[in-house]
Each structure stands twice: as structure tokens, then as C-alpha cells.
Design a protein around this motif. Structure first.
Motif, PDB file in Angstrom:
ATOM      1  N   THR A  18      -4.154   0.415  -1.425  1.00  0.00           N
ATOM      2  CA  THR A  18      -3.423   1.061  -0.332  1.00  0.00           C
ATOM      3  C   THR A  18      -1.962   1.244  -0.728  1.00  0.00           C
ATOM      4  O   THR A  18      -1.426   0.461  -1.526  1.00  0.00           O
ATOM      5  N   VAL A 147      -1.817  14.004  -2.779  1.00  0.00           N
ATOM      6  CA  VAL A 147      -2.878  13.252  -2.131  1.00  0.00           C
ATOM      7  C   VAL A 147      -2.689  11.740  -2.213  1.00  0.00           C
ATOM      8  O   VAL A 147      -3.135  11.008  -1.322  1.00  0.00           O
ATOM      9  N   ILE A 148      -2.002  11.230  -3.237  1.00  0.00           N
ATOM     10  CA  ILE A 148      -1.890   9.781  -3.383  1.00  0.00           C
ATOM     11  C   ILE A 148      -0.684   9.212  -2.632  1.00  0.00           C
ATOM     12  O   ILE A 148      -0.602   8.010  -2.390  1.00  0.00           O
ATOM     13  N   ASN A 155      -4.256   5.722   3.923  1.00  0.00           N
ATOM     14  CA  ASN A 155      -3.540   5.669   2.649  1.00  0.00           C
ATOM     15  C   ASN A 155      -4.284   4.840   1.597  1.00  0.00           C
ATOM     16  O   ASN A 155      -3.678   4.163   0.781  1.00  0.00           O
ATOM     17  N   THR A 156      -5.595   4.934   1.630  1.00  0.00           N
ATOM     18  CA  THR A 156      -6.434   4.174   0.714  1.00  0.00           C
ATOM     19  C   THR A 156      -6.940   5.065  -0.414  1.00  0.00           C
ATOM     20  O   THR A 156      -7.258   6.233  -0.201  1.00  0.00           O
ATOM     21  N   SER A 157      -7.017   4.515  -1.607  1.00  0.00           N
ATOM     22  CA  SER A 157      -7.649   5.192  -2.731  1.00  0.00           C
ATOM     23  C   SER A 157      -8.471   4.177  -3.504  1.00  0.00           C
ATOM     24  O   SER A 157      -8.237   2.970  -3.421  1.00  0.00           O
ATOM     25  N   ILE A 168     -11.479   8.782  -9.251  1.00  0.00           N
ATOM     26  CA  ILE A 168     -10.582   8.358  -8.167  1.00  0.00           C
ATOM     27  C   ILE A 168     -10.998   9.097  -6.896  1.00  0.00           C
ATOM     28  O   ILE A 168     -11.193  10.317  -6.917  1.00  0.00           O
ATOM     29  N   ARG A 169     -11.147   8.359  -5.824  1.00  0.00           N
ATOM     30  CA  ARG A 169     -11.378   9.016  -4.537  1.00  0.00           C
ATOM     31  C   ARG A 169     -10.301   8.574  -3.566  1.00  0.00           C
ATOM     32  O   ARG A 169      -9.790   7.450  -3.631  1.00  0.00           O
ATOM     33  N   TYR A 170      -9.975   9.480  -2.663  1.00  0.00           N
ATOM     34  CA  TYR A 170      -8.876   9.291  -1.730  1.00  0.00           C
ATOM     35  C   TYR A 170      -9.413   9.372  -0.304  1.00  0.00           C
ATOM     36  O   TYR A 170     -10.235  10.234   0.013  1.00  0.00           O
ATOM     37  N   GLU A 171      -8.914   8.477   0.555  1.00  0.00           N
ATOM     38  CA  GLU A 171      -9.425   8.411   1.918  1.00  0.00           C
ATOM     39  C   GLU A 171      -9.083   9.659   2.724  1.00  0.00           C
ATOM     40  O   GLU A 171      -9.935  10.199   3.436  1.00  0.00           O
ATOM     41  N   ASP A 175     -10.904  13.517  -0.625  1.00  0.00           N
ATOM     42  CA  ASP A 175     -10.786  14.135  -1.942  1.00  0.00           C
ATOM     43  C   ASP A 175     -11.273  13.173  -3.024  1.00  0.00           C
ATOM     44  O   ASP A 175     -11.179  11.951  -2.886  1.00  0.00           O
ATOM     45  N   VAL A 272     -13.746   2.749   1.280  1.00  0.00           N
ATOM     46  CA  VAL A 272     -12.998   3.934   1.694  1.00  0.00           C
ATOM     47  C   VAL A 272     -13.744   4.532   2.881  1.00  0.00           C
ATOM     48  O   VAL A 272     -14.872   5.006   2.736  1.00  0.00           O
TER      49      VAL A 272
END
Length: 301
Positions: A18, A147-148, A155-157, A168-171, A175, A272
């Protein structure tokens, strides 16, 4: 440190992270701080006091029904939904140049950046259709590297590694990207993607990712053109933290490359969480239908 190695020998940067604690840090450094990267003890105490007051306001809005002028307004959530993080000593997310500010090439580039950054909050648009709205509003993407960086929530990846690849995945906006590490050439310059084209390699314990081939038909990151080149660096600092730095270069927009940095901290989330943005995107439908209703009113007048 062999304790931070994958079974196949690569540095281990995996985890669920986070950036909540970076949320209150200005992206560009306010001019009064000059070249100072951190605030004074007195300034930090002020930030702590402000955080306590904000927490009290959030708690009050959670318990007491919202009154006029407080809480959500139809385009944003009530205050108690928002992530606040912890007070930080940092004066800016941008760490280079030394003044912590983006070195725009000229006023035209600065104007493009303002349009890109404010795309979601600028009113009085024609709203002729979904394409008139920002990609974020349309639940398509926040874009790379935006995105990060932390925003109001989600705000989690997550970083996952396999032999020859990092994913890498983004909450936010769900994405995801897969980064090959096998030395393959980058895609033809005729192939453009929202996230660009990523190629990674290891420099010691640091994962270095070069990203090119960003779209040319839309305003890109902070006003950059299709010549944008992004260099990301991921390095494990300790058992709970991965250091992330990103250097942004585009000679048509910036007078020199500039760098921003974040600390990715271990998250206490179990996973996530799903961000089902488009399934509930009533805002876009209402904005467009409201624009059509406004047009009919103007026609009658």
C-alpha cells in the motif's frame, strides 16, 4: 541478502503493498520548502495536529447524518470513506530535480499538463459522448505511471514473480501488467498501448523496467507526448518495504528527466479487492443524460 531471493535466484520483491502513508505528500514540492526533502520538527508537529483534526471530522461525519455542504456531493464519496494515511516528513513525491518540481519545457507543455491532471475535475465540457470523458472516469485506466501513485482510496498493488517475468496488479481500476525479463526486443513503434510496452532486467538487487510505446492520440502522463519514456526501479529495502522510483523523460515536454519516489509498504489487506468500476458507473450515464437534458432546456430558452 539470500532471505530475499526467489527459489530461482532473483531478488524477491513480491508482496501486497500500500502507498496510503504517502497520500498526504504533495506530488510537487511547495516552493516555500526550497530544496528541503523533509519538514522540520515543528512543521511535522503541525501535520500531526492536522491529521488528528481530520480524523475527528471523519468520525463525526460517519456518526452524524450529513448536512448541506459536507460529505459526498454525487461525484465523490463522503469524507469518512477516504484513505488518509499517516503524517509524513516528506515535502514532495518528486525527488529530482533538487527543488522537487517538474521541469516543464515551456508554457505550452505546462498547459498540456494542467489539462491532463485536471481532466476529471474540469466542468463545462460538451459531454457529447463517453469519449469526451477522461479514461479514469470511463473506468478504463489511470495510466502508467500514474496508476501506482496514491489517490483517495484503493492504493494497493501486488507484485508477483515467476522465472523470466514480473507481474503487477493495481487495485484502482483493476489494472494489471506483465513485464518480461528475457531480453526480448520492444514492440514496433507502431504498436501503442495504454500502459506502453515494458521490458525489465535486474541491476544487482534492483528491478529496472524501461517503458516506451505510449499512445500518441491522447494526452499522456502529465502532458507528455508519444515520445514519453519511463524508467521504473523496484528494490527491496527490508522485510516490509520496497522502494519504488520512476524517472520520466520526454524532450518535447520536460527540459530534463525527473524522478519521483514512493515507499511500497506491506498491506494488511488479505488480497487486492475487486474494483468493479464499470458495473456501477452510474455517474457517466447520469452526466451524459444530464447534458442532454441541459441541451433541451437551452433549446426551449
Amino acid at each position: 541478502d539470500q532471505s530475499f531471493r526467489t527459489p530461482w535466484g532473483d531478488p524477491d520483491i513480491q508482496g501486497l503493498f500500500t502507498t496510503d502513508d504517502e497520500l498526504g505528500v504533495p506530488f510537487e514540492r511547495p516552493e516555500q520548502f526550497g530544496d528541503r526533502a523533509v519538514v522540520s520538527e515543528e512543521e511535522f508537529a503541525t501535520r500531526q495536529t492536522q491529521a488528528v483534526r481530520q480524523a475527528e471530522v471523519d468520525a463525526e461525519e460517519f456518526v452524524v447524518p450529513r448536512t448541506a455542504g459536507r460529505g459526498g456531493d454525487g461525484t465523490g464519496p463522503p469524507a469518512h470513506w477516504l484513505e488518509r494515511g499517516r503524517p509524513s516528513r516528506r515535502t514532495s513525491i518528486v525527488i529530482a530535480p533538487a527543488n522537487g518540481r517538474i521541469p516543464f519545457l515551456n508554457d505550452e507543455a505546462r498547459k498540456r499538463a494542467a489539462v491532463a491532471v485536471n481532466a476529471r475535475t474540469t466542468g463545462n465540457k460538451p459531454f457529447d459522448g463517453p469519449q469526451a470523458m477522461d479514461l479514469y472516469d470511463r473506468c478504463i485506466t489511470r495510466g502508467l505511471p500514474h496508476v501506482i501513485f496514491p489517490t483517495i482510496y484503493n492504493n494497493t498493488s501486488q507484485i508477483v514473480q515467476g522465472p523470466g517475468y514480473v507481474a503487477i496488479r493495481y487495485e484502482m481500476i483493476h489494472d494489471a501488467r506483465v513485464i518480461p525479463l528475457d531480453g526480448r526486443p520492444q514492440l514496433s513503434s507502431t504498436i501503442r498501448q495504454y500502459f506502453g510496452d515494458s521490458r525489465g532486467h535486474w541491476e544487482g538487487d534492483t528491478l529496472v523496467v524501461e517503458v516506451t510505446n505510449f499512445p500518441t492520440s491522447i494526452v499522456n502522463y502529465r502532458g507528455a507526448t508519444g515520445a514519453l519514456r519511463v524508467t521504473e526501479r523496484f528494490r527491496r529495502v527490508d522485510a516490509t518495504t520496497v522502494r519504488y522510483e520512476v524517472t520520466v523523460a520526454d524532450p518535447a515536454t520536460f527540459s530534463q528527466p525527473w524522478t519521483a519516489a514512493l515507499s511500497l509498504k506491506n498491506s494488511d489487506q488479505p488480497d487486492v479487492f475487486e474494483y468493479a468500476c464499470h458495473e456501477g458507473n452510474y455517474a457517466m450515464r447520469n452526466i451524459l443524460s444530464g447534458a442532454r437534458a441541459a441541451e433541451k432546456t437551452c433549446e426551449r430558452v
